[in-house]
Motif scaffolding. Sequence first.
Motif, PDB file in Angstrom:
ATOM      1  N   LEU A 114       0.796  -1.225   0.000  1.00  0.00           N
ATOM      2  CA  LEU A 114       0.000   0.000   0.000  1.00  0.00           C
ATOM      3  C   LEU A 114       0.831   1.280   0.000  1.00  0.00           C
ATOM      4  CD1 LEU A 114      -2.715  -1.145   2.561  1.00  0.00           C
ATOM      5  CD2 LEU A 114      -2.741  -1.386   0.067  1.00  0.00           C
ATOM      6  N   PHE A 115       2.164   1.165   0.047  1.00  0.00           N
ATOM      7  CA  PHE A 115       3.051   2.330  -0.023  1.00  0.00           C
ATOM      8  C   PHE A 115       2.668   3.404   0.996  1.00  0.00           C
ATOM      9  CE2 PHE A 115       2.533   0.514  -4.301  1.00  0.00           C
ATOM     10  CZ  PHE A 115       3.811  -0.011  -4.471  1.00  0.00           C
ATOM     11  N   LYS A 116       2.557   2.977   2.237  1.00  0.00           N
ATOM     12  CA  LYS A 116       2.121   3.890   3.287  1.00  0.00           C
ATOM     13  C   LYS A 116       3.121   5.013   3.567  1.00  0.00           C
ATOM     14  CE  LYS A 116      -2.006   2.521   4.474  1.00  0.00           C
ATOM     15  NZ  LYS A 116      -3.162   3.450   4.373  1.00  0.00           N
ATOM     16  N   ASP A 117       4.372   4.841   3.143  1.00  0.00           N
ATOM     17  CA  ASP A 117       5.330   5.931   3.297  1.00  0.00           C
ATOM     18  C   ASP A 117       5.008   7.079   2.339  1.00  0.00           C
ATOM     19  OD1 ASP A 117       5.926   4.167   1.213  1.00  0.00           O
ATOM     20  OD2 ASP A 117       8.052   4.735   1.197  1.00  0.00           O
ATOM     21  N   ILE A 118       4.324   6.761   1.240  1.00  0.00           N
ATOM     22  CA  ILE A 118       3.916   7.781   0.267  1.00  0.00           C
ATOM     23  C   ILE A 118       2.468   8.202   0.494  1.00  0.00           C
ATOM     24  CG2 ILE A 118       3.623   8.268  -2.202  1.00  0.00           C
ATOM     25  CD1 ILE A 118       5.797   6.186  -2.761  1.00  0.00           C
ATOM     26  N   SER A 147      -8.682  -3.235 -12.213  1.00  0.00           N
ATOM     27  CA  SER A 147      -8.072  -2.595 -11.054  1.00  0.00           C
ATOM     28  C   SER A 147      -6.673  -3.171 -10.842  1.00  0.00           C
ATOM     29  CB  SER A 147      -8.922  -2.844  -9.814  1.00  0.00           C
ATOM     30  OG  SER A 147     -10.241  -2.373 -10.021  1.00  0.00           O
ATOM     31  N   CYS A 148      -5.681  -2.299 -10.643  1.00  0.00           N
ATOM     32  CA  CYS A 148      -4.308  -2.818 -10.613  1.00  0.00           C
ATOM     33  C   CYS A 148      -3.532  -2.468  -9.345  1.00  0.00           C
ATOM     34  CB  CYS A 148      -3.536  -2.364 -11.848  1.00  0.00           C
ATOM     35  SG  CYS A 148      -3.280  -0.598 -11.993  1.00  0.00           S
ATOM     36  N   ALA A 157      -0.166   1.619  -7.715  1.00  0.00           N
ATOM     37  CA  ALA A 157       0.060   0.203  -8.005  1.00  0.00           C
ATOM     38  C   ALA A 157       1.532  -0.164  -7.969  1.00  0.00           C
ATOM     39  CB  ALA A 157      -0.522  -0.124  -9.380  1.00  0.00           C
ATOM     40  N   ASP A 158       1.806  -1.446  -7.736  1.00  0.00           N
ATOM     41  CA  ASP A 158       3.157  -1.987  -7.821  1.00  0.00           C
ATOM     42  C   ASP A 158       3.478  -2.129  -9.303  1.00  0.00           C
ATOM     43  OD1 ASP A 158       5.492  -3.467  -7.804  1.00  0.00           O
ATOM     44  OD2 ASP A 158       4.877  -4.755  -6.140  1.00  0.00           O
ATOM     45  N   THR A 183      10.374  12.710 -10.407  1.00  0.00           N
ATOM     46  CA  THR A 183       9.601  12.069  -9.341  1.00  0.00           C
ATOM     47  C   THR A 183       9.620  10.559  -9.531  1.00  0.00           C
ATOM     48  OG1 THR A 183       7.596  12.505 -10.631  1.00  0.00           O
ATOM     49  CG2 THR A 183       8.085  13.998  -8.819  1.00  0.00           C
ATOM     50  N   GLU A 184       9.362   9.841  -8.433  1.00  0.00           N
ATOM     51  CA  GLU A 184       9.439   8.391  -8.461  1.00  0.00           C
ATOM     52  C   GLU A 184       8.069   7.756  -8.662  1.00  0.00           C
ATOM     53  OE1 GLU A 184      11.431   6.808  -5.071  1.00  0.00           O
ATOM     54  OE2 GLU A 184      13.383   7.644  -5.616  1.00  0.00           O
ATOM     55  N   LEU A 185       8.099   6.523  -9.105  1.00  0.00           N
ATOM     56  CA  LEU A 185       6.899   5.702  -9.130  1.00  0.00           C
ATOM     57  C   LEU A 185       6.427   5.475  -7.692  1.00  0.00           C
ATOM     58  CD1 LEU A 185       8.085   3.087 -11.749  1.00  0.00           C
ATOM     59  CD2 LEU A 185       6.152   4.650 -12.046  1.00  0.00           C
TER      60      LEU A 185
END
Length: 465
Positions: free
Chosen positions: A29-33, A152-153, A197-198, A238-240
Amino acid sequence: MNKFKLVNNDESKIVTNNFKLVDEKQPRLFKDIFPYSEIPKVVFGGQQIPMSIPDDIWITDTTFRDGQQSMDTYTEKQIVKIFDYLHKLDNNSGIIRQTEFFLYTEKDRNAVKKCLARGYEFPEVTSWIRANKEDFKLVKDMGLKETGMLMSCSDYHIFKKLNKTRQEAMDLYVSLVEEALENGIVPRCHLEDITRADFFGFVIPLVQRLMELSKESGIKIKIRACDTLGLGLPYSGTELPRSVPQIINGLIKYGGVPSEYLEWHGHNDFYNVVPNATTAWLHGCSAINTSLFGIGERTGNCPLEAMIIEYGQIRGNVKNMNLKLISEIGQYFEGEFKYSIPPRTPYVGSEFNVTRAGIHADGILKDEEIYNIFDTEKILGRPIVVAVNEHSGHAGIAAWVNTYYRLKDSDKIDKKDERINTIKDWVDKQYETGRSTVMKSEELELIARKIIPQLSTKKHNTEEF
């Protein structure tokens, strides 16, 4: 902080690598972002992606799908009317190439049949369905050549909404595409929530498989990258997963998606919907999905009229499009649906080229190019307008007379003209007695024609402000 480093760092081999699905047991879930309890983070440190504008770029429309979800349901008659407007606006330029429809109700299907019966080349009629085979039957029954499919991805959707694993989601999506191919229908794969998404763990393995199917079948498989929550970022470096340049470049470079198969669909939650769309064009995406006036879920979609102007700026022209229809379509929405277009909305709002500042009015008196974005009268059928209030002064009133009555060259009335001074005295008295609102055209017209009788023979600009 980059969590998307590849195992194989040899850039020369990346393009030919087959990325395998990473079937995570727990959602990523990329909670840091996206901490949720805080504003999302912008992470820099990504590679600089060079611009690569496709030879052919165009616009697609979702007014009848995403747009209609945010309005009262359209009637069949209204749908056909808007479809006709889109066709006339495009004017066979092919810039507005497609539009998509729901097929779930008899009304929707009847409207699609009527639009198909028009026989227009542009915009082409397509549909949108969820990722299930019951919905796909609707497409087959309608005989459409192309349909969008919701895929949904992000793990937010795969794990939390669909209650599936990544492998199960991928298998479902691939099976639906295979059925479309078996029926000779072009699938347009809507990669929902791609900006959370990953990318290399799910998106690229899925897209690579879809491109393999495209080659095997000889049928185009389109990829729509959907920025569902408007989280995309147009900034270089910027990053993914939020970087629009990296998403578009990655789909082409690693996913093997040709530019002409690629489409961007954005939302405006963070005010980036137009910059993100333009950035997608500039980095290799051929199609931008839009809706009229940006009407759509939450803060809305990318405004169709905005991307027309963006197209014109990038390409240097808009071919033979009939841009004057933009105002007419806006008036139709306001009258037919009681939809309120914010007055300062660029290109279509009632006040987008109205000036109230005295110093601006003085500049307009000298040359309207000083304070007008382009010839709005010629291009959009919207003459520049000067509003009159207690701060307008002689210059503002003279500018109102000249713009309202469309006086040109030697017919223009100078701000030093005694008749302008007489009108100004009248305006000043209105505000001295407690008035606080802007003067209406009808009021000014009465006094102007009384003071300057020859104006009664002049055509005037009927725009209200």
